[in-house]
Design an enzyme around this catalytic site. Sequence first.
Site, short mmCIF file in Angstrom:
data_model
loop_
_atom_site.label_atom_id
_atom_site.label_comp_id
_atom_site.label_asym_id
_atom_site.label_seq_id
_atom_site.Cartn_x
_atom_site.Cartn_y
_atom_site.Cartn_z
N CYS A 111 -0.23 -2.49 -6.92
CA CYS A 111 1.16 -2.04 -6.93
C CYS A 111 1.93 -2.54 -8.15
CB CYS A 111 1.86 -2.50 -5.65
SG CYS A 111 0.96 -1.98 -4.19
N HIS A 262 9.23 -2.27 -6.64
CA HIS A 262 8.12 -1.57 -5.97
C HIS A 262 8.55 -1.25 -4.55
CE1 HIS A 262 4.44 -0.50 -4.17
NE2 HIS A 262 4.27 -1.64 -3.53
N ASN A 292 4.93 4.17 0.29
CA ASN A 292 4.49 3.22 -0.73
C ASN A 292 3.43 3.91 -1.60
OD1 ASN A 292 3.13 1.22 -2.15
ND2 ASN A 292 3.08 -0.24 -0.45
O1 UT7 Z 1 2.31 -2.39 -1.61
C1 UT7 Z 1 1.61 -3.57 -1.39
C2 UT7 Z 1 2.48 -4.52 -0.78
N1 UT7 Z 1 2.50 -4.30 0.67
C3 UT7 Z 1 3.51 -4.79 1.35
O2 UT7 Z 1 4.43 -5.31 0.77
C4 UT7 Z 1 3.47 -4.70 2.86
C5 UT7 Z 1 4.13 -5.92 3.43
N2 UT7 Z 1 4.12 -5.93 4.90
C6 UT7 Z 1 4.92 -5.15 5.63
O3 UT7 Z 1 5.67 -4.36 5.09
C7 UT7 Z 1 4.90 -5.32 7.12
O4 UT7 Z 1 4.18 -6.48 7.46
C8 UT7 Z 1 4.29 -4.09 7.86
C9 UT7 Z 1 5.23 -2.89 7.75
C10 UT7 Z 1 2.93 -3.75 7.28
C11 UT7 Z 1 4.09 -4.39 9.34
O5 UT7 Z 1 5.31 -4.79 9.94
P1 UT7 Z 1 5.38 -6.05 10.90
O6 UT7 Z 1 6.77 -6.18 11.35
O7 UT7 Z 1 4.78 -7.21 10.14
O8 UT7 Z 1 4.49 -5.60 12.10
P2 UT7 Z 1 3.16 -6.27 12.71
O9 UT7 Z 1 2.02 -6.06 11.79
O10 UT7 Z 1 3.48 -7.68 13.10
O11 UT7 Z 1 2.93 -5.42 14.01
C12 UT7 Z 1 3.86 -5.49 15.10
C13 UT7 Z 1 3.38 -4.59 16.20
C14 UT7 Z 1 1.93 -4.83 16.62
O12 UT7 Z 1 1.89 -4.66 18.01
P3 UT7 Z 1 1.84 -5.96 18.96
O13 UT7 Z 1 0.63 -6.73 18.56
O14 UT7 Z 1 3.13 -6.70 18.70
O15 UT7 Z 1 1.76 -5.37 20.33
C15 UT7 Z 1 1.18 -3.70 16.00
O16 UT7 Z 1 0.04 -3.33 16.71
O17 UT7 Z 1 3.45 -3.22 15.79
C16 UT7 Z 1 2.19 -2.59 16.06
N3 UT7 Z 1 1.98 -1.55 15.07
C17 UT7 Z 1 2.41 -0.27 15.21
N4 UT7 Z 1 3.05 0.33 16.20
C18 UT7 Z 1 3.34 1.64 16.04
C19 UT7 Z 1 1.40 -1.67 13.85
N5 UT7 Z 1 1.43 -0.50 13.22
C20 UT7 Z 1 2.05 0.38 14.02
C21 UT7 Z 1 2.37 1.74 13.91
N6 UT7 Z 1 3.04 2.33 14.94
N7 UT7 Z 1 2.09 2.47 12.81
#
Ligand code: UT7
Length: 335
Positions: A111, A262, A292
């Site tokens: 990125c 980004h 992204n």
């Molecule tokens: O470009 C490279 C750089 N990349 C980044 O900067 C990405 C940085 N990270 C992020 O933006 C965030 O961490 C994410 C958007 C990837 C994820 O958000 P989060 O608030 O950290 O969510 P999480 O991974 O902690 O997941 C929370 C919940 C989980 O369920 P449980 O375990 O709490 O029941 C996931 O299974 O959300 C669930 N989940 C979804 N639910 C519906 C994960 N993906 C999805 C989805 N739809 N697509």
Amino acid sequence: MIARIIGTGSCLPESIVTNDDLAGIMDTSDEWIASRTGIRKRHLAKDETTAFMASEAARKALENAGIEADKVDMIIVGTITGDYITPSTACQVQGRLGAVNAVAFDINAACSGFMYAFHTAYAYLQTGIYKTVLVLGAETLSKIMDWTDRSTCVLFGDGAGAAVVQAFEEGGQQASEKEMMGERNGLLAFEQGSDGARGMVLNCRGRLNHNPLTTNPFAPSYVSMDGQEVYKFAVSTVPVSIRRVLGKAGVEVGDIKFFILHQANLRIIQSVAKRLKADVDKFPVSLDHCGNISAASVPVLLDEMNRKGMLNRGDKIVMSGFGGGLTWASAVIEW
Ligand code: UT7
């Protein structure tokens, strides 16, 4: 020497996929994606290739700059999703444009790819080796996504962005009337870094090794990301990088008209704004309609702003990329 961006261009695939479209094929929802990331839709390639999108973006950037392809000395593409391992995307762009005098190569900095390419271009311009460089970020991320992993595949999109960067001698003769319009100071400062020790938090393996002589053949993989670790890396590293580059340029947060970050997550952008004590309205957003797009996100947003007439001569702008590697890179430019 002054290195200025004198033209921009971008190309997004025709097909637009909304969050609701994704909810129709996997267990996700518009509510989850929009509230966690700010993304509402993304462009996904059907027939478009990385080389095609990069070439279209480059063509538009050259047109915007008023430069013929044979005047380009170097083409650098930031990409992790070239269509081939060889030839590079940059060589394909060169061939498609007929940029016969250009040397061409790709940079893999995920990125941060466009920013790394921009800074590499600057090094060549500053030493006087080259005068005109096409800098690109181009990605077809949809082909390296694990479409069974809802935690990553909903985040990314496809597209390409380009900028023509040209060197001018300070107070020297300008090359064309269009270029003469600029009393612009170009790149004021840049800074960049890498942290390979933490790189595996965002990874994607290469192709299958089926060498019969090896005892350890490895299988290819799709993108795998520890989202929370990458999130923590971004919100802690980006404000430090921006403060550092502002210090190098001798300008204050308040002097900056726009922070072009980004586009990974709206919450990251808001957090960086807060940590810098900067008005969040100064952080333009394209991830709502692009998702992204890794290396392409900064140049696509830059081109959108340029074409909307948002960038005026003398505006000071910060551009900052961060992501896989881990890598980060920030620059202060005067438009
Ligand atoms: O470009 C490279 C750089 N990349 C980044 O900067 C990405 C940085 N990270 C992020 O933006 C965030 O961490 C994410 C958007 C990837 C994820 O958000 P989060 O608030 O950290 O969510 P999480 O991974 O902690 O997941 C929370 C919940 C989980 O369920 P449980 O375990 O709490 O029941 C996931 O299974 O959300 C669930 N989940 C979804 N639910 C519906 C994960 N993906 C999805 C989805 N739809 N697509």
